[in-house]
Design an enzyme around this catalytic site. Structure first.
Site, PDB file in Angstrom:
ATOM      1  N   GLU A  38    -103.904  20.492 -57.200  1.00 59.97           N
ATOM      2  CA  GLU A  38    -104.730  19.739 -58.143  1.00 59.97           C
ATOM      3  C   GLU A  38    -105.094  18.358 -57.587  1.00 59.97           C
ATOM      4  OE1 GLU A  38    -106.318  20.165 -60.883  1.00 59.97           O
ATOM      5  OE2 GLU A  38    -105.769  22.230 -61.306  1.00 59.97           O
TER       6      GLU A  38
ATOM      7  N   GLU B  96    -107.689  18.804 -54.899  1.00 63.11           N
ATOM      8  CA  GLU B  96    -108.998  19.174 -55.446  1.00 63.11           C
ATOM      9  C   GLU B  96    -109.705  17.983 -56.089  1.00 63.11           C
ATOM     10  OE1 GLU B  96    -108.067  23.844 -56.613  1.00 63.11           O
ATOM     11  OE2 GLU B  96    -108.591  22.409 -58.181  1.00 63.11           O
ATOM     12  N   GLU B  97    -108.945  17.223 -56.857  1.00 65.39           N
ATOM     13  CA  GLU B  97    -109.582  16.150 -57.625  1.00 65.39           C
ATOM     14  C   GLU B  97    -109.891  14.920 -56.788  1.00 65.39           C
ATOM     15  OE1 GLU B  97    -107.607  15.047 -61.184  1.00 65.39           O
ATOM     16  OE2 GLU B  97    -107.636  17.054 -62.037  1.00 65.39           O
TER      17      GLU B  97
END
Lengths: 375, 375
Positions: free
Chosen positions: A252, A255-256
């Site tokens: 996460e 990805e962010e």
């Protein structure tokens, strides 16, 4: 602690209470041959499940007492989804049972496999006329009832949705569904059913990452309840099906924000209920260590992203009034500044298979303890 | 960290990949008006979900940008299940939209409510002719597409299973199912869909309870893979839907053994995958303190139950070869004999509602840290 087994003991009548309340009499009533058991319905209100997990071992050390022809050979569970794989090398004894279609008047033999708990799994793959399916199901249930078969499952691809109603009319209820299939269930014996509950939780992660300038990685999101409010938050996300918590937290963040990081510890977790569709939520607060520092924001989800002084982050009015964020900050700062031990994962193996899973524990304390332990 | 919101950003094409592989061309293809977007399918293989949980607050601080008539008024989620309640006092603005059935030739208005994310939820309660349902659904989708509606949900009671096929033929896929209903989903815009994933985990508990004679509470089970093997195990069980971990651990011990106990700490947990029906499992090792000592065995599930000297428990060959049990013993004995801190729960409140949830953390370390912390 018993191994994972789908043989539950659930103290409730075979037809789920909620289902019986909902169904019209034609559907709610058991087939004529089973109506003797209807007096058990009063126990449904005090249903207690006792499906016990624990050890990850498969297959069973020995088969359960066979209650019918072919019983005790397969378990329902991890091997169930993806039914084509069931006829693979490990299941050669089962393969022969698949795909046998003997036409006999208006009745076809349904493709099924036995499970290891005295039940059967009907795995429909090809289209079938609903009337033929209905007749075939009736015939199969009659035979299996004589044989002492317990649970009966039907896995129906979404392409065969026209076979759902005939199954429901025979007394089947919905067990669970995924995008591409519906699983129905039924219980043949005149006893309370012992089928496992559906998944109950979604699992989320939040990541606390601080660089050596005491700046935390913070984002503003394009959607959600904080959208447009200028609130800086920690990167968060939902675990993918089959994903480990430590892997999901790193994913996460990458990805962010584009930041590479390594997982350190679960510092805390929160359980909440009715989070979505009446399901519950487990949210794990994860400490990560940054391995890179140049931010590459994900444009589709993230409005803004920065390394932000932790004091500035903490000073946000939103953080001040939000207990969860407050505690996340507290445990995280205790961890980086003090002697706070979270849970870190080690890989452990099942006693029965080579399957690995992660065991999270307070390793610092355990290492200290074992240094002088007599155990 | 965003609040729980059902507005996800999922980078994948609107028709789930697995579904498109499975469906025959007639069903897999988007309606003619939507075929322009079919080029997005290649992105499905690298699907990344970014549904982000975190804060437990509802309702949103402000409605999302309304994209259609009535949009932005309801959220999909906890309030969704049990649709009759939706027309209760809290939702008077919504109630008027329910049950409106204007017959117009062969098309009826379907009962629906708007959600807070620019979508609608069709909540079928009464029977409808499948052909009428199909025509009504087509008409509704056309209207909603013009209005910029995003996600469309259909909640179908099991009694209305004959309406599933018409919905699938319009492009709906299965989202989830419980005993009494099936939820279908669809995405109208020419964008990747942002609908939440289904629940992914089952949650189990195991209880370590020791009396002051260093005897642990141990059971033999009547079912499962250890059945008949004479193996003594810790009481274990599965959390009920909506149940807190600490409550479930106490309940299971009481049910199986009759022993009253109080919850102390989560000492460790294990995450494993493909535990049942391809779902994952979180198993929490709980330390409990006994409040009573006289055993009342549950006959239906438990073969035997006793207070057993911990050394005798540990000496079982099964325990020796099973890494999970070995570690449970290690952390538990470290806890009772040494300085091992697990996670203990405190109740925290959402920033947005009065909803409570439990936050589990290493309270011993946090208390120590806060004693001298400047934060």
């Amino acid at each position: 602690m018993a191994a994972h087994s789908l043989s539950l003991t659930i103290t409730r009548s075979r037809a789920p209470l909620a289902l019986r309340r909902l169904l019209p009499p034609r559907l709610a009533a058991a087939p004529a041959s089973r109506r003797l058991s209807s007096s058990s319905s009063s126990s449904a209100a005090t249903a207690t499940r006792a499906w016990r997990p624990g050890l990850a071992g498969y297959p069973p050390l020995r088969p359960r007492a066979a209650t019918g022809a072919g019983a005790g050979r397969r378990r329902i569970g991890s091997e169930l989804v993806g039914c084509r794989a069931m006829s693979g090398s490990e299941n050669s004894t089962v393969a022969a049972e698949l795909g046998v279609a003997e036409r006999s008047g208006n009745v076809e033999q349904l493709p099924f496999v036995n499970d290891k708990h005295g039940g059967v799994i009907i795995q429909m793959v090809s289209p079938m006329d609903p009337a033929v399916f209905s007749a075939s199901l009736k015939a199969a249930l009659a035979k299996w009832r004589e044989q002492g078969i317990r649970g009966v499952w039907i896995k129906l691809p979404i392409t065969l949705s026209n076979l759902i109603t005939p199954a429901v009319e025979e007394g089947f209820w919905y067990h669970h569904a995924e995008e591409t299939y519906l699983m129905l269930a039924y219980w043949l014996p005149n006893t309370t059913h012992t089928l496992p509950v559906n998944a109950t939780h979604r699992v989320g992660v939040g990541a606390f990452i601080m660089n050596d300038k005491r700046e935390v990685l913070a984002v503003q999101e394009k959607s959600g309840v904080l959208r447009g409010l200028g609130v800086w938050k920690f990167p968060t996300g939902v675990i993918e099906p089959g994903e480990d918590i430590n892997v999901g937290a790193v994913r996460e963040v990458k990805e962010e924000t584009g930041i590479d990081a390594e997982f350190v510890e679960v510092l805390a977790f929160r359980q909440s209920h009715k989070a979505f569709f009446d399901k519950s939520d487990l949210f794990f607060v994860c400490l990560l260590r940054p391995l890179s520092y140049d931010i590459t924001k994900q444009d589709s989800e993230i409005e803004a992203c920065q390394w932000m002084p932790v004091e500035e982050f903490a000073a946000q009015p939103f953080v001040q009034k939000h207990e969860l964020v407050k505690y996340i900050l507290e445990v995280s700062l205790a961890k980086v500044d003090k002697e706070y031990a979270g849970f870190s994962p080690i890989s452990i193996k099942s006693a029965f298979t080579d399957k690995l899973s992660l065991f999270y524990m307070n390793r610092r304390d355990l290492d200290k303890a074992s240094g002088s332990s007599s155990q």
